[in-house]
Write an enzyme that holds these catalytic residues in place. Structure first.
Site, PDB file in Angstrom:
ATOM      1  CD  GLU A  19       6.709  18.762  -8.414  1.00  0.00           C
ATOM      2  OE1 GLU A  19       6.886  18.213  -9.330  1.00  0.00           O
ATOM      3  OE2 GLU A  19       5.577  19.150  -7.858  1.00  0.00           O
ATOM      4  CB  ALA A  37       6.673  22.346  -7.677  1.00  0.00           C
ATOM      5  CG  HIS A  79       6.567  13.617 -10.302  1.00  0.00           C
ATOM      6  ND1 HIS A  79       5.508  12.810 -10.379  1.00  0.00           N
ATOM      7  CD2 HIS A  79       5.820  14.708  -9.562  1.00  0.00           C
ATOM      8  CE1 HIS A  79       4.160  13.128 -10.049  1.00  0.00           C
ATOM      9  NE2 HIS A  79       4.493  14.217  -9.456  1.00  0.00           N
TER      10      HIS A  79
END
EC number: 3.4.11.-
Length: 893
Positions: free
Chosen positions: A346, A310, A349
């Site tokens: 993710e 991912a 992030h």
């Protein structure tokens, strides 16, 4: 980016009638250059020459998926802080047509473009000095669409309607945005982006921001223009288009989240969507900064990568379908958990990496280590019954698996080339980063730590940072002395070893004398000059841990209570703990009464110390055997996997020791499988379901007759019932069958793969064809990998599967078809692919072949080969002792 670990489980093209060459996209106008003002300073990191600084991009793209090409236009607002002969930025595999520099008042100057293919740059020269000021750099160009996840790439799959389908996606980290458009493709050159694309009218186009407008573009096409992004790094730009559907919901934070997936996915997106919706408000609160975009999509792409699962594109995360959609016919318990974990990583992030970005790849760990640490915290918050904090021990062990060799590197490392940046995505960056952060949070305290993180976010949002900025913020929040500890663990490589030199209990108190050394796999007995300020948490007799800092290589502690000693209580320290033989024996007796996280950490720690030669195997094996059979499922999972790893140490020598080890593991753990049963139970906890999966897979590998027979029975049932294997254990049953496959069974697996309608199921079945013990069948799988049958992103995984059982055979095949195999691997993973092929090798012949291969590659790409060689040499040196001592211990039981 979510990295692929070594151990992870596994159209007819749309014709655009030549529109790519027509350049039908008009680029949204950039702001007209204004009168010169004080220009921003150049970034201090990076490799680009300091000629210009971008503030805004307008990019227009017209893909031609049938021809696998695209055409584009670009217009970049730039500041030229000082006079220069040329403006240099990044471009790779692009052909730039006309280019011009537009100055204040609209005066345009034609530019000559020259390329440096090695540096991946394009220089635009005006034939005269370009004065300092504001300009717009404009031009046209063409590029190619890749078949692997690099730049703009296409993924082919069979749609849910049974028809061949092609979808487009982008992957830019670390340095592939330059394949999509000319850009200042370094993380500190942040700018805003406008993107317009031309796609078929029936397709859904997705980017970082919501759609601003759609308009007909003729010939069944439409032009889609997206809203302007926030200021961000080039590697975070995203574009995807295909026969997609979107399931969405509004979060409590007022941000719309969505799962974009192939049409017909339906409810397979529901679990991921619900998990995604909770993450945004959770991170808003933790970071003290609200998510700044109006929407957040996670886009499911068919296929797979040998490098990542991912990618954190801002507002448009990309995830391979197998790690995002939940298919009840094939999704394992581990895969269901990974859907949450990957999203938690993710989405973290979106703040740590996207909102605040490391200034250069030296500090990549600021992105990845922090997202790894945060993924565990978030998963534990939403699913405390999954025991995510116990699972963190596995990440520590993965990091130490690299960090114990002389080929390791510090968390903060020097990066200068694209190859070096690709190699930086490893267990040191991710898992060691996570382990060190967990240790530092424990040192600072949760509240102080979080306050420091919030201050860091507020100070650097929409900008760039360095590691020292983070430490300074946490220290300012109250964690005095943290920088000293942090520098020791991030600026030097290696693993501290804390030895118990002496221990004495008197008057209800235990006095410990501890000394520090370095744990290593390939330098045992060699003196080490490395020293760390080590935060200790020491517990005695199950009491509360005592905090201390080992600052000068030794310390003496007196702790209330007597009994078994745990010198890394809670497993929050990044160090190995070496006990006296008596203490280790006491720990084995007390193990069932210890906290589950200490059970798992102690078993892993002591087995690694024994395998490295710091202590005999017997004490560590006694600890492994003491893991309670009815205890915590996460600890049990680790124990059975440790038996599997020891079994592999015996290699192909099917002697008495190997058989005895299998018998011992089966005797200890078959009762737990009997209690769980072969089939899922309604309402059971995910860790129990995952333990069943591990027990079936490992006991089947060890040859437990009942499990092997059940696998063959279920596989045979497919002849009359195509759904006989459907469910969360499908891959485990197929794994047992494929490992032991006869030629007829292999052919049946191939037929099943060809007939599979699910993209993930089809890929998994093809990969299973490589996971065979029979070398002749492995050869058939290797030959199959170079055909078009498995699919462009599956073939490399078939070769990797062969390598797990036949490493040398797979490597020989790679050497014989080097260019063809590398074409099957995405660019980010090519440097490290050979390391994957060598991951289980254990022969001198393989050492010789890898040594010869190393001489054929660029010096900057040699580090993964050196790591592989270090591990193989270590196996050759230690496996005879490990198997001999294990056999002796088994004989004494």
């Amino acid at each position: 980016m979510m990295m692929i670990s070594f151990s992870k489980h596994s159209l007819a093209a749309l014709a655009l009638a030549g529109s790519a060459l027509a350049l039908a996209v008009s680029v949204p106008a950039c702001a007209a250059p204004a009168a010169p003002v004080a220009a921003p300073a150049f970034p201090v990191d990076g490799t680009l020459p300091h000629t210009a600084i971008p503030s805004h991009y307008a990019i227009g793209i017209v893909p031609d998926p049938k021809a696998m090409t695209f055409a584009g236009t670009f217009a970049i607002d730039i500041d030229v802080p000082q006079a220069t002969d040329a403006i240099t930025l990044n471009a790779a595999m692009l052909k730039i047509g006309e280019a011009k520099l537009v100055a204040t008042g609209g005066k345009a100057t034609a530019l000559k473009v020259t390329f440096d293919d090695k540096q991946e740059t394009a220089s635009f020269a005006a034939g005269k000095t370009i004065a300092a000021g504001h300009y717009r750099l404009e031009g046209t160009y063409t590029g190619h669409i890749d078949t692997q996840a690099s730049g703009l790439f296409a993924l082919d799959y069979t749609g849910n309607d049974g028809k061949p389908t092609r979808a487009l996606f982008t992957q830019f980290e670390p340095s592939y945005a330059r394949q999509f458009a000319p850009m200042f493709d370094e993380p500190s050159y942040k700018a805003t982006f406008d993107l317009s694309v031309v796609v078929p009218e029936a397709q859904l186009a997705v980017s970082n921001m919501p759609v601003a407008s759609e308009a007909p573009a003729g010939k069944g096409l439409k032009k889609v223009t997206f809203r302007t992004t926030p200021k961000m790094a080039s590697y975070l730009l995203f574009f995807g288009a295909g026969d997609f559907e979107r399931m969405s919901k509004m979060t409590s934070a007022g941000v719309e989240v969505g799962i974009v997936s192939p049409k017909g996915s339906g409810e397979q997106a529901r679990f991921a969507l619900n998990e995604l919706a909770g993450l945004v408000p959770y991170y808003n609160d933790y970071f003290g900064q609200n998510y700044p975009l109006p929407k957040l999509d996670n886009i499911a792409g068919p296929g797979q990568s040998q490098f990542f699962s991912a990618m954190e594109n801002w507002g448009a995360v990309f995830t391979f379908q197998r790690d995002l959609l939940e298919d009840p016919k094939t999704t394992s318990p581990q895969s269901r958990q990974f859907i949450e974990v990957a999203q938690a990583h993710e989405i973290a992030h979106q703040w740590f990496g996207d909102l605040v970005t490391m200034a250069w790849w030296d500090d990549l760990w600021l992105n990845e280590g922090f997202a790894s640490w945060m993924e565990t915290k978030a998963t534990d918050h939403f699913h405390p019954d999954w025991f995510a904090l116990i699972g963190r021990v596995g990440g520590r062990e993965a990091a130490m698996g690299l960090d114990a060799f002389r080929t390791t590197h510090p968390i903060i490392q020097k990066v200068r080339t694209v190859d070096e940046a690709n190699q930086a995505f490893d267990a040191i960056t991710y898992q060691k980063g996570e382990a060190v952060l967990a240790m530092l949070e424990a040192y600072a305290g949760e509240t102080t730590w979080r306050d420091g993180i919030r201050a860091y976010m507020a100070a650097h949002k929409f900008g760039n940072s360095h590691t020292t900025d983070l430490w300074n913020a946490v220290e300012a929040a109250g964690a005095k002395g943290l920088s000293t500890i942090a520098d020791d663990f991030t600026k030097q490589p290696g693993i501290p070893l804390v030895r118990v030199a002496a221990a004495q209990c008197a008057g209800g108190k235990t006095t410990l004398s501890l000394v520090q050394d370095e744990f290593t796999r390939d330098r045992v007995g060699e003196p080490s000059t490395r020293r760390w300020h080590v935060p200790l948490l020491v517990a005695v007799g199950g009491g509360a841990p005592t905090r201390s800092i080992m600052a000068d290589g030794k310390t003496t502690l007196t702790i209330e209570g007597c009994g078994p000693v745990v010198i890394n209580a809670g497993q929050l320290g990044y160090y190995r703990s070496l006990y006296t033989p008596t203490q280790l024996k006491d720990l084995a007796g007390a193990l069932p009464r210890l906290a589950p996280i200490d059970q798992r950490g102690l078993v892993a720690d002591q087995l690694e110390l024994a395998q490295a030669g710091y202590q005999p195997m017997a004490g560590a094996l006694a600890l492994l055997a003491a893991v309670p059979g009815k205890g915590n499922p996460e600890v049990a999972n680790e124990a059975i996997r440790r038996f599997s790893g020891l079994y592999d140490r015996f290699g192909d020598n099917a002697g008495a020791g190997k058989a005895a080890l299998a018998a011992r593991a089966i005797a200890l753990w078959k009762p737990r499988l009997d209690a769980l049963g072969f089939d899922p139970k309604a309402g059971e906890a995910l860790p129990d379901a995952d333990l069943r999966s591990t027990l079936v897979a490992v006991l089947g590998k060890l040859g437990e007759p009942g499990v092997v027979a059940e696998a063959r029975r279920r596989f045979a049932a497919l002849d009359t019932d195509p759904a006989a294997l459907d469910g969360p254990l499908k891959q485990d049953w197929l794994g047992i069958v494929s490992r032991n496959a006869t030629p007829a069974e292999w052919d049946k697996l191939e037929r099943l793969a060809e007939a599979a309608t699910s993209t993930v199921d089809r890929s998994d079945l093809f990969v299973r064809l490589g996971a065979v013990k029979d070398p002749a069948l492995a050869n058939k799988a290797l030959a199959l990998a170079l055909t078009d049958k498995p699919g462009k992103t599956t073939s490399a995984a078939i070769i990797t599967a062969v390598a797990r059982e036949h490493s040398e055979q797979a490597f020989d095949f790679f050497l014989a078809h080097r260019d063809a195999v590398l074409d099957l691997v995405d660019a980010s993973g090519r440097t490290t692919y050979v390391e994957r092929l060598a991951s289980t090798a254990n022969t001198q012949a393989m050492v010789d072949k890898l040594t010869a291969y190393e001489k054929t590659i660029e010096p900057g790409a040699q580090k993964p080969v050196e790591r592989a060689l270090a591990r193989i040499r270590n196996r050759l040196a230690t496996d005879p002792r490990i198997t001999s001592e294990t056999t002796a211990w088994l004989a004494g039981q």
